[in-house]
Design an enzyme around this catalytic site. Structure first.
Site, PDB file in Angstrom:
ATOM      1  N   LYS A   1     -12.434  -5.580  -5.165  1.00  0.00           N
ATOM      2  CA  LYS A   1     -13.363  -4.112  -5.788  1.00  0.00           C
ATOM      3  C   LYS A   1     -14.250  -3.927  -7.059  1.00  0.00           C
ATOM      4  CE  LYS A   1      -7.989  -2.952  -4.792  1.00  0.00           C
ATOM      5  NZ  LYS A   1      -7.414  -4.073  -4.295  1.00  0.00           N
TER       6      LYS A   1
HETATM    7  C1  LIG Z   1      -6.546  -4.423  -3.252  1.00  0.00           C
HETATM    8  C2  LIG Z   1      -6.353  -5.669  -2.312  1.00  0.00           C
HETATM    9  C3  LIG Z   1      -6.249  -5.223  -1.185  1.00  0.00           C
HETATM   10  C4  LIG Z   1      -6.142  -4.348  -0.704  1.00  0.00           C
HETATM   11  O1  LIG Z   1      -7.019  -3.770  -0.123  1.00  0.00           O
HETATM   12  P1  LIG Z   1      -7.463  -2.618   0.115  1.00  0.00           P
HETATM   13  O2  LIG Z   1      -8.732  -1.542   1.012  1.00  0.00           O
HETATM   14  O3  LIG Z   1      -6.147  -1.294  -0.571  1.00  0.00           O
HETATM   15  O4  LIG Z   1      -6.340  -2.034   1.568  1.00  0.00           O
HETATM   16  C5  LIG Z   1      -6.306  -6.648  -0.364  1.00  0.00           C
HETATM   17  N1  LIG Z   1      -6.294  -8.004  -0.779  1.00  0.00           N
HETATM   18  C6  LIG Z   1      -6.578  -8.200  -2.379  1.00  0.00           C
HETATM   19  C7  LIG Z   1      -7.161  -8.930  -3.521  1.00  0.00           C
HETATM   20  C8  LIG Z   1      -6.657  -6.582  -3.451  1.00  0.00           C
HETATM   21  O5  LIG Z   1      -7.148  -6.818  -4.390  1.00  0.00           O
END
Ligand SMILES: *Cc1c(COP(=O)(O)O)cnc(C)c1O
Length: 454
Positions: A128
């Protein structure tokens, strides 16, 4: 329907300079906005999602130029495709340099057949960072010309909070409120979003992630809050988190040997921003045989893919907690990217879901067989890839490693019976003091405490 929507959007575009990128709402194709509006509004008032009026195509020969390009090189090239009408080349260069001082390395588990794309080398140790830092950079470029402070509201299931908190910490003219579900994030995740202080405020909500997300959505539609603050969001509904997330799918291809087999990506998914970003890359011209939507027991999308019916549900708490989402906010965007056509969707996307027991076994197996330590989300992604490759053998599989295992350290340590190495930037958080405003999961309570901070 889709073709008509696009035509209409294009007619409106004739009124804007034709070099500028525009976005339309999935609920109303006549609602066309500029880059700045899509960035700061995050979500159209009609509760749709912003979609690009046109998806830029890769320049001829671009794929051949990929080998050897760094993540930052690729980010620069693709950002220019999207934002040439809005930013100068120097601004794009600065944005990319500040947002991405890290790479997304491809790690080989089985030559030619099975890889992990590590997306956790940024400051918060989760993928993210890519979207949050790009968005923060873009907002700071544009907000310099605003007189009102921008107030960002963001709901987190764990990892968004840290990425956004660090991405926006000390950015002038921007203030951030982060909502997270009490007791449902890991200790170190909580430390990342509750210990920075300054322009970053955390709200500990007595409820689930879906409750947090609903509070944010309601806040955007609340007149009084909108009069008091210049509200904006950093959730994965913001199209400017999604666009940069497509960059690392290209970076993955840049690291493969030139004679690789057709590529399959497996994306561990919750809100489906990450997977949508991959499909966006495919729409730009990235060659991909299929995408695997890998989930935990929050399996509304795999269920949709097998039944054709989409039934949102209350989210269940699992080991891969960042994917505990019962009504994924990017689902309609994912469908739109594939023409809202069930046959096209099931042709391109294969869904699999896994229990916590399967995830635990996979974490052990990955360590035993490949000497690879994976976080629970990454393990779900690898399980998805393995399920796909069980039937389809002639391909090159890449699972996205979405977070560093140390972020889920107590759980992973216990599963493996060994201590996971904790990177320095995470370890130093352990002794910092948590600062959060505890609230019940009602909108009234949230609104009141927000207004008190005004
Ligand atoms: C947010 C997150 C996900 C999911 O990603 P999305 O874009 O919401 O589908 C998967 N793994 C981790 C470690 C995350 O932080």
């Amino acid at each position: 329907m889709v073709c008509c929507n696009r035509l209409f959007a294009r007619n409106l575009r004739a009124l804007l300079p034709d070099y500028a990128m525009t976005f339309y709402s999935t609920n109303d194709a006549t609602n066309v906005v500029s880059v700045q509006e899509a960035l700061f509004n995050s979500m159209p008032q009609d509760r749709g999602l912003y979609m690009p009026s046109a998806i830029p195509a890769l320049p001829a020969g671009y794929l051949n130029s990929l080998p050897g390009k760094s993540f930052a090189d690729i980010a620069y090239d693709l950002t220019k495709l999207w934002l040439t009408g809005d930013l100068t080349d120097a601004q794009v260069a600065q944005l990319v340099e500040q947002a991405f001082p890290f790479d997304t390395p491809l790690v080989e588990l089985e030559a030619g057949r099975k890889y992990v794309l590590e997306l956790f080398h940024g400051p918060s140790l989760a993928f993210k960072d890519v979207g949050a830092r790009f968005m923060a950079g873009l907002m700071s470029i544009f907000s310099a010309s605003y007189d009102k402070e921008v107030h960002i509201l963001v709901a987190t299931s764990g990892d968004t909070g840290g990425a956004v908190a660090m991405g926006f910490h000390n950015v002038p003219g921007v203030r951030v409120s982060i909502l997270y579900p009490k007791g449902r994030v890991s200790l170190l995740q909580e430390k990342q979003l509750t210990t920075l202080g300054g322009n970053v405020q955390a709200f500990e909500v007595d409820g689930s992630f879906d409750d947090c997300q609903a509070l944010v959505k309601t806040a955007f539609l609340d007149q009084e809050l909108n009069q008091t603050f210049a509200l904006s969001s950093a959730n994965s509904i913001n199209i400017f988190r999604l666009i940069p997330q497509s960059f690392y799918y290209f970076r993955a291809l840049a690291q493969l040997a030139p004679n690789h087999k057709p590529v399959v990506f497996s994306t561990p998914s919750g809100n489906f921003g990450n997977l949508s970003a991959g499909v966006l890359g495919w729409r730009m011209g990235l060659p991909v045989e299929a995408f695997v939507a890998a989930t935990n027991l929050n399996k509304v999308v795999p269920d949709y893919l097998s039944s054709g019916t989409y039934e949102p549900m209350a989210s269940l708490a699992t080991l891969s907690n960042a994917m505990d989402v019962g009504n994924p906010s990017n689902f309609s965007r994912l469908k739109r990217l594939l023409g809202d056509d069930y046959a096209s969707i099931t042709d391109r996307i294969k869904g699999y879901y896994f229990t916590d027991d399967q995830t635990i076994d996979e974490i052990k197996r990955l360590r035993d067989v490949y000497n690879y330590v994976a976080c629970p989300h990454t393990a779900v992604g690898l399980l998805g890839l393995e399920s796909y490759q069980h039937f389809a053998v002639d391909n090159c599989g890449i699972a996205l490693a979405t977070a560093h295992p140390a972020k889920f350290s107590p759980a992973v340590d216990e599963i493996l019976g060994q201590a996971v190495d904790v990177p320095e930037r995470l370890a130093i958080l352990a002794n910092r003091t948590k600062q959060a405003i505890a609230i019940p999961g009602t909108f009234e309570a949230f609104k009141e405490s927000l207004l008190q901070t005004a």
